[in-house]
Design a protein around this motif. Structure first.
Motif, short mmCIF file in Angstrom:
data_model
loop_
_atom_site.label_atom_id
_atom_site.label_comp_id
_atom_site.label_asym_id
_atom_site.label_seq_id
_atom_site.Cartn_x
_atom_site.Cartn_y
_atom_site.Cartn_z
N ARG A 42 35.84 24.92 35.81
CA ARG A 42 35.95 24.63 36.57
C ARG A 42 38.01 25.42 36.38
NH1 ARG A 42 37.23 19.52 39.80
NH2 ARG A 42 35.32 18.72 38.82
N VAL A 43 38.52 25.90 37.34
CA VAL A 43 39.61 26.73 37.65
C VAL A 43 40.65 25.69 38.37
CG1 VAL A 43 38.84 28.67 39.67
CG2 VAL A 43 41.09 28.99 37.28
N VAL A 44 41.60 25.36 38.12
CA VAL A 44 42.66 25.18 39.74
C VAL A 44 44.06 26.01 39.37
CG1 VAL A 44 44.43 23.08 39.67
CG2 VAL A 44 42.45 22.70 38.44
N PRO A 45 43.39 27.39 40.36
CA PRO A 45 43.90 28.28 40.32
C PRO A 45 45.74 27.96 41.46
CG PRO A 45 43.02 27.88 42.61
CD PRO A 45 42.44 26.98 41.44
N MET A 46 46.48 29.38 40.98
CA MET A 46 47.84 28.97 41.15
C MET A 46 47.65 29.16 42.64
SD MET A 46 50.71 30.90 39.87
CE MET A 46 50.77 32.55 40.83
N LEU A 47 46.64 30.48 43.40
CA LEU A 47 47.07 30.47 44.45
C LEU A 47 45.44 30.74 45.17
CD1 LEU A 47 48.69 33.93 43.74
CD2 LEU A 47 49.67 32.68 45.10
N PRO A 48 45.74 30.67 46.35
CA PRO A 48 43.92 30.22 47.76
C PRO A 48 43.62 31.49 46.69
CG PRO A 48 46.39 30.03 48.73
CD PRO A 48 46.73 30.49 46.99
N GLU A 49 42.22 30.83 47.00
CA GLU A 49 40.82 31.71 46.77
C GLU A 49 41.40 32.96 47.93
OE1 GLU A 49 37.17 30.15 46.45
OE2 GLU A 49 37.59 28.64 45.01
N ARG A 50 41.18 32.91 48.76
CA ARG A 50 41.85 34.21 49.55
C ARG A 50 42.54 34.59 48.92
NH1 ARG A 50 40.33 38.16 52.52
NH2 ARG A 50 41.82 38.55 55.00
N ILE A 51 43.39 34.49 48.08
CA ILE A 51 44.34 35.50 47.36
C ILE A 51 43.76 36.09 46.29
CG2 ILE A 51 47.05 36.06 46.34
CD1 ILE A 51 46.33 35.84 49.41
N SER A 52 43.65 35.54 45.07
CA SER A 52 43.34 35.30 44.00
C SER A 52 41.95 35.55 43.64
CB SER A 52 42.79 33.94 43.23
OG SER A 52 42.48 33.19 43.96
N ASN A 53 40.89 35.67 44.38
CA ASN A 53 39.58 35.88 44.55
C ASN A 53 39.03 37.24 45.50
OD1 ASN A 53 38.85 34.35 42.27
ND2 ASN A 53 37.63 32.83 43.23
N ASP A 54 39.91 37.57 46.31
CA ASP A 54 39.31 38.51 47.20
C ASP A 54 40.60 39.80 47.43
OD1 ASP A 54 38.90 40.17 49.39
OD2 ASP A 54 38.55 38.18 50.79
N LEU A 55 41.92 39.33 47.90
CA LEU A 55 42.98 40.38 48.46
C LEU A 55 43.12 40.75 46.94
CD1 LEU A 55 44.70 38.96 51.34
CD2 LEU A 55 42.72 40.92 51.58
N CYS A 56 43.80 40.23 46.20
CA CYS A 56 44.21 41.07 44.95
C CYS A 56 43.11 40.57 43.71
CB CYS A 56 45.28 39.54 44.58
SG CYS A 56 46.06 39.69 45.56
N SER A 57 42.06 40.55 43.98
CA SER A 57 40.91 40.83 42.29
C SER A 57 40.77 42.29 42.83
CB SER A 57 40.26 39.82 43.11
OG SER A 57 38.85 39.94 42.04
N LEU A 58 41.06 42.99 41.59
CA LEU A 58 40.34 44.33 41.99
C LEU A 58 39.26 44.49 41.71
CD1 LEU A 58 43.45 45.76 39.36
CD2 LEU A 58 43.71 45.19 41.98
N VAL A 59 38.23 44.06 42.51
CA VAL A 59 36.83 44.39 42.87
C VAL A 59 36.86 45.85 42.93
CG1 VAL A 59 34.64 43.53 44.33
CG2 VAL A 59 36.46 42.17 44.25
N ASP A 60 35.54 45.89 41.88
CA ASP A 60 34.86 47.63 41.64
C ASP A 60 34.70 48.20 43.09
OD1 ASP A 60 32.43 45.75 40.88
OD2 ASP A 60 32.00 47.83 40.99
N GLY A 61 34.65 49.11 43.63
CA GLY A 61 34.56 50.48 44.09
C GLY A 61 35.21 49.39 45.62
N GLU A 62 35.81 49.00 45.60
CA GLU A 62 37.56 48.37 46.95
C GLU A 62 38.55 49.00 46.54
OE1 GLU A 62 35.90 46.91 49.23
OE2 GLU A 62 34.14 46.44 48.76
#
Length: 778
Positions: free
Chosen positions: A351-371
């Motif tokens: 697991r990971v204990v993130p510094m920021l909520p998933e909405r930020i770290s895994n969505d808005l600020c994750s450089l997903v390909d094609g987005e």
């Protein structure tokens, strides 16, 4: 004379000559603090060494550097002391009793990086009759005490305390395993921390619903002086046999926040994607992300191509684009306060204990390909020799062309592209690789510290249990990303200075003189010379590492060189980065998982006029405090991650008790040997009591236990064969029996320690008296 002011008449004058230029050496300062314990101020040091005029500022800088390095510490009255010694009078907290029923304490204030020393509390025979209205000090009490160094190395505790008076209650919180009594109610608490060898009694009324085998948080109950200490259960986490509990132990044992407050979650969920307004459009540039196959976030992307400028023949242009976290996390907001509190993300095998909520770290600020994603990029230009000619920071909007793993990129470059990497090979990957080769030329000239230590990776199965342990992959594509990130970080530090913005640097001091001397002495035992002049450079270490590369000593020399290095920290005061051999370096490339990077982004945004969400005056005023805090959280996460890995491996090896393994001696103490297994990288302990019937001396120079009669030597780095005798997943502890290993001791060895370690095989309790109080291997 005012209370607390040093008395000059009682201060010992320093021995020896001063360094030229009017300044004392570090060794002289440390010696002076040893000879003058107590109230020793910066002014007193300057007066003692005759430091005047223009030399006062360099002395101040030297003392500050020694403080950051952990050699000395400052108390609340701004007096200085060595961190490897306690002051003569200090506040301690009694934490537990040992196997002999003695009260054991720790200092309340301990600034050193190493664990605080254990203190045995002497029986108070001076209490007057009227004092008996108050119970004697017990577990959980805080007391003011006189501290004395215990000179006998056969004693398990380095300090002894004499209680002056009780000053309050400080019940200790303990994470442990609940064991219910087979007969009757209540039970016992088995602490997960290796240092706390003792169990705690849990009264029936203090069980709080815990059941056999539950992982629980408890707090000590004060007042009991003799016998088994008591504790009451405050929180129940569930079954300790559940593999998910392993990381949970580390999270709670080290106080890592793992639940976001409601206002932080609400702010994150309300955040919206940023469009092109006010940004440079980078969507036509085929930036790609390259990460481990199991990466949980993607916050950096790269691109490179030949420079079309005719004045830069053979040069290249490279872009490193980073997720624009500052666009979503505003200074002083709930998300910002929580991110600062956490300091960084913490990564465990499962697991990971993130510094920021998933909405930020895994969505808005994750450089997903094609987005489309908001980014903060730096465009760098290098000449044909890899020297940087210039750079430019851009706040832009990008669209990743692909999310690739290190393996995918490496196999594509090696001629085995898959369906995803294949179409990118010619237009993206080959130009990127060519740019890396050019940039690496300058790295070779710079010659940073070149340590190449194996890293063991834990594979977790679908059921959450450990499926295996293997040596982690090493691809040159990893070095490619590392070098691009380093260059971007250098640009960030240089740009911050250019626009006169204060930032938090990533600094790494040169090794201390004491560590260099110890390293040289050890290398001499291997017939290796080590030059340790005034102008020490990473190249000095690299020469030694190249000499042992591929030999039987390469692993151990690499380990010892690593141990000789100072710890990298964050600071607004730049002293450069010794390991990377760089004058300016600031973390810029991972703002999703490091708060330091977010502060650097904000400084550049403000300095370059790239938005209204940049660095504030309040943040500037707090940079020193922020740097100290995130340096602490980084160390906390490193220890928690390491502890978690130990527990996972102990759980994995529990089914193999009695099996034999090969390994190397990774540590030598007067209590026994630490052995690192070749197969899993697991660390375990061989007690001195299991080494045979000889009397062993601990030779500190060659890092060896030497048999007095047999002259057999067990030395750091020796190959050994061991049998696993015990594996305790809840603590991560492994105990081995040595089956084969050792060699004849060098002539004259075994007489260079202050006291003998002890007789192997002597019957002294469960683990041998010598090992009592030895605590964790870290």
């Amino acid at each position: 004379m005012a209370e607390g002011k040093p008395r000059r008449a009682t201060t010992k004058k320093p021995a020896g000559k001063k360094k030229s230029g009017g300044l004392p050496t570090r060794e002289q300062i440390l010696a002076f603090l040893s000879e003058n314990p107590g109230k020793t101020s910066k002014r007193e040091i300057g007066r003692a060494f005759g430091v005047k005029g223009d030399d006062r500022i360099p002395l101040k800088q030297m003392l500050k550097a020694m403080t950051e390095e952990g050699l000395i510490a400052r108390d609340e009255a701004k007096n200085l002391r060595r961190t490897d010694a306690l002051p003569p009078v200090t506040v301690i907290e009694i934490t537990h009793t040992d196997m002999d029923g003695e009260l054991i304490a720790r200092p309340v204030s301990w600034p050193g990086e190493e664990p605080a020393p254990l203190i045995v509390v002497a029986p108070d025979t001076s209490r007057k009759k009227r004092d008996y209205d108050e119970p004697p000090a017990g577990v959980g009490d805080r007391v003011l005490a006189r501290i004395a160094k215990v000179e006998d190395e056969e004693e398990p505790y380095p300090y002894e305390a004499q209680v002056i008076r009780r000053i309050g209650k400080g019940a200790e919180r303990i994470l442990g395993l609940y064991r219910a009594n087979k007969k009757g109610k209540g039970g016992r608490l088995v602490p997960v921390e290796k240092k706390l060898r003792n169990e705690y009694e849990i009264a029936p009324e203090d069980v709080n619903g815990a059941e056999e085998g539950n992982l629980v948080f408890a707090e000590t109950v004060p007042g009991k002086k003799y016998g088994l200490s008591r504790a009451r259960i405050r929180e129940v986490f569930g079954d300790s046999e559940d593999p998910r509990s392993i990381s949970l132990i580390a999270i709670h044992a080290h106080g890592i926040p793992d639940a976001f407050p409601d206002d932080v979650i609400a702010e994150a969920e309300a955040a919206k994607h940023h469009g092109l307004k006010g940004r440079t459009d980078l969507r036509d540039i085929p930036l790609i992300t390259i990460d481990p196959a199991d990466a949980r976030d993607h916050d950096d992307a790269v691109w490179a191509a030949p420079d079309t400028d005719p004045k830069n023949d053979g040069g290249v242009v490279a872009i490193v684009a980073i997720a624009d976290v500052a666009a979503y996390v505003k200074p002083g907001s709930p998300m910002d306060r929580e991110a600062r509190k956490r300091g960084n993300s913490t990564y465990f095998p499962d697991r990971v204990v993130p510094m920021l909520p998933e909405r930020i770290s895994n969505d808005l600020c994750s450089l997903v390909d094609g987005e489309d994603r908001a980014c903060f990029a730096v465009r760098m230009v290098f000449d044909r020799n890899g020297n940087k000619r210039g750079h430019e920071f851009i706040r832009g909007l990008m669209r990743s062309a692909a999310s690739l793993s290190y393996r995918q990129v490496q196999e594509a470059i090696d001629g085995r592209p898959d369906d995803i990497a294949g179409p990118l090979l010619e237009p993206v990957l080959k130009p990127l690789w060519a740019a890396y080769r050019i940039i690496a030329k300058a790295r070779e000239v710079r010659a940073p510290l070149d340590l190449d230590l194996p890293e063991h990776k834990i594979d977790i199965g679908a059921d959450g249990r450990i499926a295996g342990v293997r040596i982690g992959d090493k691809f040159e594509s990893m070095k490619l990303i590392e070098e691009f990130m380093i260059q971007a970080n250098v640009c960030a530090a240089e740009q911050a200075e250019a626009v006169r913005r204060k930032v938090i640097y990533r600094i790494h001091d040169a090794p201390s003189r004491e560590k260099l001397v110890a390293l040289a002495e050890f290398l001499a035992t291997l017939n290796l010379n080590f030059t340790r002049g005034e102008n020490i450079r990473p190249a000095n270490f690299n020469r030694v590492l190249s000499q042992v590369d591929g030999t039987e000593h390469d692993r151990i020399v690499s380990d010892v060189v690593l141990r000789s290095q100072a710890q990298a920290i964050y600071s607004p005061d730049n002293i450069g980065h010794f390991g990377l051999n760089l004058r300016r370096y600031a973390h810029f490339t991972s703002p999703i998982r490091r708060y330091a990077d977010l502060t650097v982004h904000r400084a550049l945004i403000a300095g370059l006029g790239l938005g209204k969400d940049g660095q504030t005056d309040d943040e500037v005023a707090e940079l020193t405090e922020i740097a100290e805090h995130i340096s602490m959280t980084e160390r906390r996460s490193m220890i928690a991650e390491r502890d978690s890995k130990d527990r996972f491996i102990a759980a994995f090896l529990e089914a193999r008790i009695g099996a034999e393994f090969t390994g190397r001696i990774a540590g030598v103490t007067r209590f026994g040997l630490f052995v690192k297994l070749d197969e899993t990288g697991a660390d375990g302990f061989v007690p001195i009591s299991s080494l045979g019937g000889d009397f062993f001396h601990h030779d500190e120079i060659i890092h060896a236990l030497i048999g007095q009669r047999t002259r057999i030597a067990y030395s750091l780095g020796d190959a050994v064969r061991v049998r696993l005798e015990e594996a305790v997943p809840v603590t991560g502890g492994l105990r081995f029996e040595l089956l084969d290993g050792g060699s004849e001791a060098p002539k004259g060895a075994g007489r260079r320690s202050r006291a003998p370690s002890g007789r192997s095989g002597a019957k002294r309790g469960k683990y041998g008296k010598q090992a009592r109080g030895n605590g964790s291997r870290r």
